[in-house]
Design an enzyme around this catalytic site. Structure first.
Site, PDB file in Angstrom:
ATOM      1  N   LYS A   1     -11.861 -44.507  89.531  1.00 50.78           N
ATOM      2  CA  LYS A   1     -10.966 -45.657  89.314  1.00 50.78           C
ATOM      3  C   LYS A   1     -11.652 -47.000  89.556  1.00 50.78           C
ATOM      4  O   LYS A   1     -11.225 -48.022  89.014  1.00 50.78           O
ATOM      5  CB  LYS A   1      -9.717 -45.528  90.192  1.00 50.78           C
TER       6      LYS A   1
ATOM      7  N   ASP B   1      -0.627 -47.327  88.762  1.00 51.82           N
ATOM      8  CA  ASP B   1      -0.379 -46.511  89.955  1.00 51.82           C
ATOM      9  C   ASP B   1       0.608 -47.173  90.912  1.00 51.82           C
ATOM     10  O   ASP B   1       1.522 -46.533  91.422  1.00 51.82           O
ATOM     11  CB  ASP B   1      -1.686 -46.272  90.734  1.00 51.82           C
TER      12      ASP B   1
END
Length: 269
Positions: A64, A100
């Site tokens: 990420k 997220d």
């Protein structure tokens, strides 16, 4: 046909393809969604070749943050938290987003909408933690403590918010009873670490909201132990569905049916 995927390592546990394919079918979109394991050692050489073939993709552990140098731009929230989980090809440029954080808050709200008076402990300081942490600070503003094996990484994560605290694992274990919400964001509980715990729950208070962002397995050892302490528990499925729906909309411009996505994941678990 639009080519979409999720990349990570490990990736076999990910049910993103089942979830997104269900949404694609329901909306009759000409697209496919696959999973792709990337090499941790050779990520920098593999990722440009992979991106040439794609229209968009999700990013999971441990890429990420490592994906960012390969993108042409980041949206403001992804830039703030320094982590990307959704990549979209926009006018031949690659743009990184982080769904997220908002996905997590939407999921948590199903059992406990966060309130400014909540006191939150986040376990972990990786890519997922960053999205969740910055969403909490921007949308709710409550006090957060972060615990991580590498204390320096946690300190870097909260550097914009000096009112928040960094705790060692042992300090977090001692202070566990002071938190109303505990969020487990590490990969402890996945596959090879299925019998491990990120920290001991001896001092957990009854009625504390305990959330683990892992959804496969459906209940990690961490959640099982929290349940024995009469905590209110939630696995990572609600976050998974909501962050996925936000990503899907960015790729296709269409809002998917989250219930269809959820049923596809439940059928696969």
């Amino acid at each position: 046909m639009k080519k979409l995927a999720v990349i990570g390592n490990p990736i076999a546990h990910s049910l993103s393809p089942e979830m997104h394919r269900a949404a694609i079918r329901a909306l009759s979109i000409d697209a496919d969604y696959t999973r792709q394991k990337m090499s941790v050692e050779h990520f920098e050489t593999e990722i440009p070749l992979f991106m040439e073939k794609m229209d968009g993709f999700n990013v999971t552990v441990p890429f990420k943050e490592r994906i960012i140098p390969f993108l042409d731009g980041l949206d403001e929230f992804a830039e703030n938290c320094g982590a990307v989980n959704t990549v979209v090809r926009e006018n031949s440029k690659w743009i990184g987003y982080n769904t997220d954080g908002l996905g997590y808050l939407l999921g948590l709200a199903e059992i406990h909408p966060l309130h400014p008076n909540d006191t939150v402990l986040i376990i972990g300081a990786g890519g997922a933690s960053k999205g969740i942490y910055f969403a909490i600070k921007e949308k709710i503003g409550c006090h957060v403590a972060v615990t991580n094996r590498t204390v320096m990484k946690a300190k870097e994560m909260i550097s914009d918010y000096p009112e928040d605290a960094v705790l060692t694992i042992s300090e977090a274990e001692k202070q566990l009873g002071t938190f109303s919400v505990v969020i487990q964001t590490t990969s402890v509980g996945l596959m090879k670490t299925a019998n491990e715990m990120p920290l001991a729950l001896d001092n957990l208070r009854q009625g504390t909201v305990v959330s683990d962002i892992i959804y496969n397995p459906k209940q990690t050892r961490f959640l099982k132990e929290a349940s024995k302490k009469q905590a209110i528990i939630q696995n990572g499925l609600p976050m998974f569905i909501h962050q996925g729906a936000l990503a899907f909309e960015k790729w296709t411009g269409q809002k998917p049916d989250t219930e269809i996505m959820k049923q596809a994941v439940l059928a696969s678990l």
